[in-house]
Scaffold this active site. Structure first.
Site, PDB file in Angstrom:
ATOM      1  N   LYS A  55       0.796  -1.260  -0.063  1.00 48.03           N
ATOM      2  CA  LYS A  55       0.115  -0.052  -0.044  1.00 48.03           C
ATOM      3  C   LYS A  55       0.963   1.321  -0.146  1.00 48.03           C
ATOM      4  O   LYS A  55       1.806   1.359   0.755  1.00 48.03           O
ATOM      5  CB  LYS A  55      -0.915  -0.109   1.238  1.00 48.03           C
ATOM      6  CG  LYS A  55      -1.813  -1.227   1.079  1.00 48.03           C
ATOM      7  CD  LYS A  55      -2.941  -1.012   0.640  1.00 48.03           C
ATOM      8  CE  LYS A  55      -4.057  -2.048   0.610  1.00 48.03           C
ATOM      9  NZ  LYS A  55      -5.363  -2.002  -0.372  1.00 48.03           N
ATOM     10  N   ASP A  80      -0.638  -0.231  -4.404  1.00 48.95           N
ATOM     11  CA  ASP A  80      -1.839   0.004  -4.367  1.00 48.95           C
ATOM     12  C   ASP A  80      -2.042   1.232  -3.691  1.00 48.95           C
ATOM     13  O   ASP A  80      -1.789   1.548  -2.379  1.00 48.95           O
ATOM     14  CB  ASP A  80      -2.731  -1.126  -3.754  1.00 48.95           C
ATOM     15  CG  ASP A  80      -4.372  -0.714  -3.867  1.00 48.95           C
ATOM     16  OD1 ASP A  80      -4.425   0.163  -4.224  1.00 48.95           O
ATOM     17  OD2 ASP A  80      -4.903  -1.660  -3.207  1.00 48.95           O
ATOM     18  N   GLU A 106      -2.059   0.180  -8.418  1.00 46.95           N
ATOM     19  CA  GLU A 106      -3.480   0.246  -8.391  1.00 46.95           C
ATOM     20  C   GLU A 106      -4.277   1.505  -7.920  1.00 46.95           C
ATOM     21  O   GLU A 106      -3.704   2.023  -7.059  1.00 46.95           O
ATOM     22  CB  GLU A 106      -4.013  -0.860  -7.431  1.00 46.95           C
ATOM     23  CG  GLU A 106      -5.324  -1.538  -7.362  1.00 46.95           C
ATOM     24  CD  GLU A 106      -5.132  -2.903  -6.599  1.00 46.95           C
ATOM     25  OE1 GLU A 106      -4.465  -3.781  -6.827  1.00 46.95           O
ATOM     26  OE2 GLU A 106      -6.090  -2.803  -5.720  1.00 46.95           O
ATOM     27  N   ASP A 109      -9.420  -0.013  -9.254  1.00 57.29           N
ATOM     28  CA  ASP A 109     -10.047  -0.726  -8.328  1.00 57.29           C
ATOM     29  C   ASP A 109     -11.255   0.127  -7.683  1.00 57.29           C
ATOM     30  O   ASP A 109     -12.443  -0.526  -8.078  1.00 57.29           O
ATOM     31  CB  ASP A 109      -8.916  -0.827  -7.032  1.00 57.29           C
ATOM     32  CG  ASP A 109      -9.556  -1.991  -6.241  1.00 57.29           C
ATOM     33  OD1 ASP A 109     -10.545  -2.447  -6.366  1.00 57.29           O
ATOM     34  OD2 ASP A 109      -8.711  -2.035  -5.105  1.00 57.29           O
ATOM     35  N   LYS A 167     -13.488  -7.170  -7.137  1.00 63.93           N
ATOM     36  CA  LYS A 167     -13.793  -7.580  -5.523  1.00 63.93           C
ATOM     37  C   LYS A 167     -15.124  -8.421  -5.708  1.00 63.93           C
ATOM     38  O   LYS A 167     -16.285  -7.576  -5.530  1.00 63.93           O
ATOM     39  CB  LYS A 167     -13.649  -6.469  -4.761  1.00 63.93           C
ATOM     40  CG  LYS A 167     -12.218  -6.131  -4.451  1.00 63.93           C
ATOM     41  CD  LYS A 167     -11.995  -4.948  -3.776  1.00 63.93           C
ATOM     42  CE  LYS A 167     -10.867  -4.634  -2.997  1.00 63.93           C
ATOM     43  NZ  LYS A 167      -9.753  -4.561  -3.951  1.00 63.93           N
TER      44      LYS A 167
HETATM   45  O1  LIG Z   1      -6.155  -7.355  -3.455  1.00 63.46           O
HETATM   46  C1  LIG Z   1      -5.391  -7.783  -2.708  1.00 63.46           C
HETATM   47  O2  LIG Z   1      -4.345  -8.236  -3.054  1.00 63.46           O
HETATM   48  C2  LIG Z   1      -5.648  -7.676  -1.387  1.00 63.46           C
HETATM   49  C3  LIG Z   1      -6.926  -6.918  -0.977  1.00 63.46           C
HETATM   50  C4  LIG Z   1      -6.817  -5.570  -0.889  1.00 63.46           C
HETATM   51  O3  LIG Z   1      -5.874  -5.022  -0.955  1.00 63.46           O
HETATM   52  C5  LIG Z   1      -8.149  -4.734  -0.502  1.00 63.46           C
HETATM   53  C6  LIG Z   1      -8.867  -5.548   0.687  1.00 63.46           C
HETATM   54  C7  LIG Z   1     -10.053  -4.955   1.117  1.00 63.46           C
HETATM   55  C8  LIG Z   1     -10.312  -3.542   0.647  1.00 63.46           C
HETATM   56  C9  LIG Z   1      -9.565  -2.812  -0.192  1.00 63.46           C
HETATM   57  C10 LIG Z   1      -8.402  -3.489  -0.897  1.00 63.46           C
HETATM   58  C11 LIG Z   1      -7.802  -2.806  -1.841  1.00 63.46           C
HETATM   59  O4  LIG Z   1      -7.250  -3.513  -2.913  1.00 63.46           O
HETATM   60  O5  LIG Z   1      -7.630  -1.741  -2.102  1.00 63.46           O
HETATM   61 MG   LIG Z   2      -6.972  -1.760  -4.072  1.00 64.38          MG
END
Ligand SMILES: O=C(O)CCC(=O)c1ccccc1C(=O)O
Ligand SMILES: [Mg+2]
Length: 329
Positions: A153, A182, A210, A235, A259
């Site tokens: 992140k 991300d 991301e 995302d 997701k």
């Molecule tokens: O996508 C992944 O590898 C893990 C999951 C993840 O990052 C995530 C999990 C819960 C809420 C938001 C996110 C995201 O991708 O931002």
């Molecule tokens: Mg994400």
């Protein structure tokens, strides 16, 4: 056919606080639902909303469950409104579980299976690293466990600090590793450019960034996706099926993070993914084994480009025994 309907709220504490550019997250709350048919067979589903991602809130999901009668029909499930996408997923996947009970078939179309005569190979997962410098000594154990793709992140700390950690992290990762960043929409345009320039220096290890910019900045992300070697994945911008369709119609041909647990109706998601051959990365929302099973089923059916699945998240929770579900009822 009517189904007896019951639900149980659930809360699980993360082992460490999950930091994203939206803030800190300490407890994952969701709702486990159970449908029972005339033959006393059970189907489980999970409603795991993330309202800061654009799904309904947990309260809205609970209100929806409370107002339902104790006996429901498939028609009621398939007409859950689009502003309750996590409910659509939870109820439809419970129904699907009932429909496929005693029919343990592999969901991968036979023509696409790389090993049609062998048991299905393990899909590969991306492991979620802790934010900030915590990433630097977290990836090694995960590497030992077999992970080859990692996600870190960004947009949670000063950019200079994060770029310095990124440099250390990506240099220390083995040559065969892949890294995803991300930003959760937390960068501005010039910060995103700075990140992309730095990522392009390591293009053999960088898989994508991301959601660099906020959802409102779609045009900026479209532009950035044409300017650098490093790919961009949407995302937050494509959290629901309606948003997926809109992004596609506005010309997005980069990577789409899906997701399943918050995207909405699994049957509508199947329709969309089969109609347009999109480059999808499937991703967890920290659902329990119940939601995970349904989400991974969709990923196995709809994943096209051999991308690692963003489900390497179990290390964020204490390992649960397989008796936890029985303790809810
Ligand atoms: O996508 C992944 O590898 C893990 C999951 C993840 O990052 C995530 C999990 C819960 C809420 C938001 C996110 C995201 O991708 O931002
Ligand atoms: Mg994400």
């Amino acid at each position: 056919m009517t189904y007896k309907f019951e639900f149980r709220p659930l809360a699980r504490k993360f082992l460490r606080s999950l930091t994203t550019s939206h803030g800190n997250w300490d407890i994952r709350e969701s709702i486990i639902i159970r449908l029972i048919d005339d033959a006393a067979r059970m189907g489980f589903g999970e409603i795991a909303p993330i309202s800061w991602f654009g799904s309904e809130t947990l309260t809205q999901a609970l209100d929806f469950c409370h107002q339902l009668p104790q006996e429901i029909t498939a028609k009621e499930i398939f007409t859950i409104p689009d502003d309750l996408p996590a409910c659509q997923f939870g109820f439809e996947s419970a129904l699907e579980e009932l429909a496929t009970k005693g029919n343990n078939q592999c969901p991968m179309p036979h023509a696409q299976c790389p090993m049609p005569n062998a048991p299905c190979p393990m899909p590969h997962y991306s492991a979620l690293l802790p934010a900030k410098q915590g990433a630097l000594n977290a990836w090694q154990n995960l590497w030992e466990e077999g992970y080859r793709t990692f996600k870190w992140k960004i947009g949670v700390d000063a950019i200079a600090q994060e770029l310095a950690i990124f440099d250390l992290l990506i240099r220390s990762l083995p040559d065969t590793a892949k890294l995803r960043l991300d930003a959760n929409g937390g960068l501005n345009y010039s910060e995103a450019q700075l990140w992309l320039e730095n990522c392009d220096k390591f293009s053999e290890k960088m898989e994508f960034i991301e959601q660099p910019l906020a959802v409102a900045e779609f045009a900026g992300m479209l532009q950035l996706s044409q300017m650098y070697k490093t790919a961009i994945a949407l995302d937050e911008s494509v959290a629901t099926i309606a948003q997926l369709k809109a992004a596609y119609q506005q010309g997005w041909r980069g990577i789409f993070v899906i997701k399943p647990a918050i995207a909405g109706s699994p049957s509508k998601l199947r329709q969309f993914c089969r109609q347009y051959n999109i480059d999808a990365v499937f991703s967890s929302v920290f659902e329990t084994a119940i939601g995970r099973k349904a989400a991974l089923q969709l990923a196995a059916e709809l994943s096209q480009h051999n991308r690692a699945l963003g489900f390497g998240t179990n290390h964020w929770f204490e390992q649960q025994e397989d008796t936890w579900l029985e303790s809810l009822w």
